[in-house]
Design an enzyme around this catalytic site. Sequence first.
Site, short mmCIF file in Angstrom:
data_model
loop_
_atom_site.label_atom_id
_atom_site.label_comp_id
_atom_site.label_asym_id
_atom_site.label_seq_id
_atom_site.Cartn_x
_atom_site.Cartn_y
_atom_site.Cartn_z
CE1 TYR A 129 46.05 -4.95 10.50
CE2 TYR A 129 44.07 -5.93 9.59
CZ TYR A 129 45.18 -6.01 10.40
OH TYR A 129 45.45 -7.17 11.09
CE1 TYR A 166 52.26 -12.01 8.95
CE2 TYR A 166 53.06 -9.90 8.13
CZ TYR A 166 52.16 -10.63 8.89
OH TYR A 166 51.17 -9.98 9.59
CG HIS A 181 50.04 -9.68 4.90
ND1 HIS A 181 50.63 -10.77 5.51
CD2 HIS A 181 48.99 -9.34 5.68
CE1 HIS A 181 49.97 -11.06 6.61
NE2 HIS A 181 48.97 -10.21 6.74
CD1 TRP A 197 44.82 -14.04 7.58
CD2 TRP A 197 45.07 -14.39 5.39
NE1 TRP A 197 45.91 -13.33 7.17
CE2 TRP A 197 46.09 -13.52 5.82
CE3 TRP A 197 45.03 -14.76 4.04
CZ2 TRP A 197 47.06 -13.01 4.96
CZ3 TRP A 197 46.00 -14.24 3.19
CH2 TRP A 197 46.99 -13.38 3.65
CD1 TRP A 198 43.79 -15.55 11.48
CD2 TRP A 198 42.45 -16.63 12.89
NE1 TRP A 198 43.17 -14.61 12.26
CE2 TRP A 198 42.34 -15.24 13.14
CE3 TRP A 198 41.68 -17.50 13.66
CZ2 TRP A 198 41.52 -14.71 14.13
CZ3 TRP A 198 40.86 -16.98 14.64
CH2 TRP A 198 40.78 -15.60 14.87
#
Length: 104
Positions: free
Chosen positions: A41, A18, A22, A76-77
Amino acid sequence: MKRIASIMYLKTGMEEEYEKRHDELWPEMKDTLKEHGASNYSIFLEPASGKLFAYLEVNDEDHYNQISATDICQKWWAYMEPLMETNADNSPISTPLTEVFYLE
């Protein structure tokens, strides 16, 4: 400025992947986030539970929410789906948080 916070849920053992994904966030995903007004963010991990705390700021929440209809967000999802608890459309299952305090 609207502050948005939520909790998302990482699958067990996916912490490193993960973070790696990113760290390598696609430039077109970054651009789309900014085009939809996202700023400041951040995502934080609670390692013991796999819970992710996401925080961002937007000027127009309705405009920001339109990001889910973009092709890059959908891509992306799908890319992140193996790592996270997701809905049927691959969007991350998330629990919105209610702001109860803010100090500027």
